[in-house]
Design a protein around this motif. Structure first.
Motif, PDB file in Angstrom:
ATOM      1  N   THR A 375      20.868  73.464 -54.697  1.00 18.23           N
ATOM      2  CA  THR A 375      20.783  74.043 -53.356  1.00 18.23           C
ATOM      3  C   THR A 375      19.669  73.341 -52.592  1.00 18.23           C
ATOM      4  OG1 THR A 375      21.442  76.213 -54.230  1.00 18.23           O
ATOM      5  CG2 THR A 375      20.513  76.158 -51.993  1.00 18.23           C
ATOM      6  N   ILE A 376      19.940  73.016 -51.342  1.00 19.08           N
ATOM      7  CA  ILE A 376      18.940  72.408 -50.472  1.00 19.08           C
ATOM      8  C   ILE A 376      18.541  73.419 -49.411  1.00 19.08           C
ATOM      9  CG2 ILE A 376      18.498  70.575 -48.782  1.00 19.08           C
ATOM     10  CD1 ILE A 376      20.327  68.769 -50.388  1.00 19.08           C
ATOM     11  N   TYR A 377      17.230  73.644 -49.284  1.00 17.60           N
ATOM     12  CA  TYR A 377      16.684  74.595 -48.321  1.00 17.60           C
ATOM     13  C   TYR A 377      15.878  73.852 -47.259  1.00 17.60           C
ATOM     14  CZ  TYR A 377      17.580  77.950 -52.108  1.00 17.60           C
ATOM     15  OH  TYR A 377      18.157  78.700 -53.103  1.00 17.60           O
ATOM     16  N   ASP A 378      15.867  74.409 -46.039  1.00 18.83           N
ATOM     17  CA  ASP A 378      14.955  73.873 -45.030  1.00 18.83           C
ATOM     18  C   ASP A 378      13.581  74.499 -45.214  1.00 18.83           C
ATOM     19  OD1 ASP A 378      15.065  76.424 -43.915  1.00 18.83           O
ATOM     20  OD2 ASP A 378      16.422  75.845 -42.289  1.00 18.83           O
ATOM     21  N   THR A 379      12.638  74.187 -44.343  1.00 20.06           N
ATOM     22  CA  THR A 379      11.258  74.606 -44.547  1.00 20.06           C
ATOM     23  C   THR A 379      11.044  76.096 -44.324  1.00 20.06           C
ATOM     24  OG1 THR A 379      10.789  73.944 -42.253  1.00 20.06           O
ATOM     25  CG2 THR A 379      10.260  72.360 -43.997  1.00 20.06           C
ATOM     26  N   GLY A 381      13.192  78.256 -45.639  1.00 24.02           N
ATOM     27  CA  GLY A 381      13.853  78.883 -46.767  1.00 24.02           C
ATOM     28  C   GLY A 381      15.333  79.141 -46.599  1.00 24.02           C
ATOM     29  N   LYS A 382      15.949  78.606 -45.557  1.00 22.50           N
ATOM     30  CA  LYS A 382      17.376  78.795 -45.331  1.00 22.50           C
ATOM     31  C   LYS A 382      18.169  77.749 -46.104  1.00 22.50           C
ATOM     32  CE  LYS A 382      20.905  78.718 -41.700  1.00 22.50           C
ATOM     33  NZ  LYS A 382      21.152  78.498 -40.253  1.00 22.50           N
ATOM     34  N   SER A 383      19.203  78.201 -46.812  1.00 23.58           N
ATOM     35  CA  SER A 383      20.064  77.282 -47.541  1.00 23.58           C
ATOM     36  C   SER A 383      20.931  76.499 -46.560  1.00 23.58           C
ATOM     37  CB  SER A 383      20.964  78.059 -48.513  1.00 23.58           C
ATOM     38  OG  SER A 383      21.912  77.200 -49.098  1.00 23.58           O
ATOM     39  N   VAL A 384      20.876  75.161 -46.644  1.00 23.09           N
ATOM     40  CA  VAL A 384      21.627  74.330 -45.716  1.00 23.09           C
ATOM     41  C   VAL A 384      22.703  73.499 -46.408  1.00 23.09           C
ATOM     42  CG1 VAL A 384      19.757  74.206 -44.020  1.00 23.09           C
ATOM     43  CG2 VAL A 384      19.857  72.515 -45.862  1.00 23.09           C
ATOM     44  N   LEU A 385      22.638  73.423 -47.751  1.00 23.28           N
ATOM     45  CA  LEU A 385      23.615  72.619 -48.482  1.00 23.28           C
ATOM     46  C   LEU A 385      23.571  73.022 -49.953  1.00 23.28           C
ATOM     47  CD1 LEU A 385      25.554  70.235 -47.771  1.00 23.28           C
ATOM     48  CD2 LEU A 385      23.773  68.677 -48.577  1.00 23.28           C
TER      49      LEU A 385
END
Length: 424
Positions: A375-379, A381-385
Motif C-alpha cells: 500500500t502506498i500512502y501520501d503524507t 496517511g491516505k491510501s493512494v495505491l
C-alpha cells in the motif's frame, strides 16, 4: 526495531514572479525625436493612469548624437545626480543607418555612456530607444556628404537598417531595446494611419503616443492596453496603438531583451544531520544581487550561501528572495529533517528502487513476502495505491501520482515493512 535517521528532500513548491517597485526615476537622453510632443511627459502620464509614479528628467537638444551627449556638461550633470532606475538612450535618427558613423561614433559613444551611467548609478538599467525611418526612405548623409547610407527605397528599408543597428548595440551592451521603430512599422504596414509629422521625419502626436506606449511597457514590463490616458487621441485609436505596441513587445520579448534585468532565484541544498547547507544558484545579467533567506523556523540570513542547523525534526519551507535594486524573484522549496522508525527486517525482506523516482518503482522481495499486499500512502496517511506482490520483482506504475513524498508499506502475517520515497 532500530532507529534510522532519514533526511528527505522534497520537491520545489513554487517559483515567484518578477516583482518591481511602483515608483521609478527615468532619465531620457536624446534629441528632437524625444522632445517632440514631450515624449517623457507622455510616458509619465501613461504611468500615472496605470497607478504608478514616474519621476522624469531629460537632456534632449535638437540634432544631438550620443557622442554629443558624452561631451555635454548638462547631460553629465544629470547622469551624475545618481539614483536613476532607468536611462533611455536615443541616437540621432540618421546615424545608425550610415555604416561609418554607426560603427565609429554611435556604438563607441553608447558604450562609454553606459560606463558613465553605471559609475554614478549602480542600480540603473539602460534602454535603447529605437527610432523609425523617414516616411519615404531616401539616402542619409552627413552634412559634408562624405559618408552616406544606402539609398532606401521606402520606409521599410530604412527601418530595417535602424532595427538592425539598435538590436546589435543592445546585444553588445546587454541592455534592453524599446522597439519603437518596429511598432511604427507594424502600424504603418497594416493601416492607413500617419505617424510622421509634415517633415516626414519627426513624429506627429500619434507617432509620439505610439513611442510612449512602447517605452512605458519597456520600463514597467506590463502592457499599455486598457490605459485611460490617450494624449487627446480618440479612445478607439489609442486602444489600437496600445494593442499593436503590446503585441510587438511581448510576443518577441527575447528580441528586445525585455527581461534581461530580471533576476532568477534558485538554490540547491545538502543536509547532514540537522544541518542544511544551501548553495546559491541565482542569476542576473546586470547588477549585483542581494539575498534574503528564510529557513522556515524563524531564522533568516542575507549571505549568499548560508548553512543552518535546525533544533527539531520537521518539515521546513525555505524561501530565497534574490533582488537587484528594482526587481526581485522568489523561490520556495520544502525540506524535511527527521527520524523515521523502520522495521529491522525491512532491509532483508523488502527493497525498492529507484529513490527518488519519476514514473515507477520496482519492489524486490524474498519468498516469505510473496502474496503479501503493498500500500502506498501520501503524507497525510491516505491510501493512494495498493496491490498484491506476485513475484520477487514487482514494477509499480506511479504515473497517476503527483510529485511529492510517499510511504510504501508491505504487510505480511502481522508484520509491516515501511519506507519513504520521493516522486519527482
Amino acid at each position: 526495531m532500530k532507529k534510522s535517521i532519514l533526511i528527505l528532500f522534497l520537491f520545489c513548491l513554487s517559483i515567484g514572479t518578477l516583482v518591481a517597485q511602483n515608483t521609478l526615476s527615468v532619465l531620457f537622453i536624446g534629441n528632437s525625436y524625444t522632445s517632440y510632443n514631450n515624449l517623457p511627459q507622455l510616458v509619465q502620464s501613461l504611468s500615472t493612469s496605470a497607478g504608478k509614479t514616474l519621476n522624469i528628467d531629460s537632456s534632449m537638444p535638437g540634432g544631438y548624437l550620443m557622442s554629443s551627449h558624452l561631451n555635454d556638461a548638462t547631460t553629465f550633470a544629470k547622469i551624475s545626480q545618481g539614483n536613476w532606475d532607468y536611462v533611455v538612450l536615443q541616437e540621432q535618427s540618421q546615424i545608425p543607418t550610415i555604416d561609418f558613423y554607426r560603427d565609429n561614433d554611435m556604438y563607441p559613444a553608447m558604450t562609454d555612456l553606459k560606463a558613465l551611467i553605471e559609475q554614478y548609478n549602480p542600480c540603473a538599467k539602460i534602454i535603447t530607444y529605437m527610432t523609425w525611418g523617414r516616411r519615404y526612405g531616401g539616402q542619409q548623409c552627413d552634412p559634408s556628404g562624405t559618408y552616406c547610407s544606402p539609398v532606401f527605397a521606402n520606409f521599410n528599408q530604412m527601418q530595417n537598417s535602424l532595427t538592425s543597428a539598435y538590436l546589435e548595440i543592445s546585444e553588445q551592451l546587454n541592455v534592453q531595446c524599446a522597439p519603437v521603430g518596429v511598432v511604427w512599422q507594424n502600424i504603418l504596414n497594416n493601416s492607413t494611419h500617419v505617424l510622421h509629422s509634415g517633415d516626414n521625419s519627426h513624429p506627429n502626436m500619434d507617432g509620439s503616443y505610439v513611442a510612449a506606449c512602447t517605452i512605458f511597457s519597456s520600463i514597467w514590463k506590463q502592457g499599455a492596453s486598457g490605459l485611460s490616458y490617450t494624449a487627446g487621441i480618440s479612445s478607439t485609436l489609442a486602444q489600437y496603438y496600445q494593442s499593436i505596441s503590446d503585441n510587438t513587445l511581448f510576443n518577441s520579448t527575447n528580441d528586445w531583451n525585455l527581461n534581461i534585468n530580471k533576476p532568477t532565484a534558485n538554490f540547491s541544498e545538502s543536509i547532514s544531520g540537522n544541518t542544511a547547507t544551501f548553495t546559491n544558484l541565482s542569476t542576473s545579467i546586470a547588477n549585483t544581487l542581494n539575498y534574503s533567506w528564510n529557513f522556515g523556523d524563524g531564522n533568516t540570513s542575507s549571505i549568499a550561501n548560508p548553512s543552518h542547523t535546525y533544533t527539531t525534526s520537521g518539515t521546513y519551507t525555505i524561501t530565497l528572495i534574490a533582488s537587484n535594486c528594482t526587481f526581485s524573484n522568489t523561490i520556495t522549496k520544502t525540506i524535511q529533517i527527521g527520524a523515521l522508525s523502520i522495521n529491522e527486517n525491512a532491509v532483508g525482506n523488502f527493497k525498492f528502487y529507484p529513490n527518488p523516482t519519476t514514473n515507477q518503482i520496482t519492489i524486490k522481495v524474498d519468498n516469505q513476502l510473496l502474496g503479501s499486499v503493498y500500500t502506498i500512502y501520501d503524507t497525510v496517511g491516505k491510501s493512494v495505491l495498493n496491490g498484491k506482490i506476485s513475484s520477487e520483482l514487482n514494477v509499480i506504475d506511479l504515473g497517476n501520482l503527483s510529485n511529492g513524498v510517499y510511504i510504501i508499506e508491505v504487510a505480511s502475517e502481522g508484520n509491516y515493512f515501511k519506507n519513504k520515497f520521493i516522486k519527482n
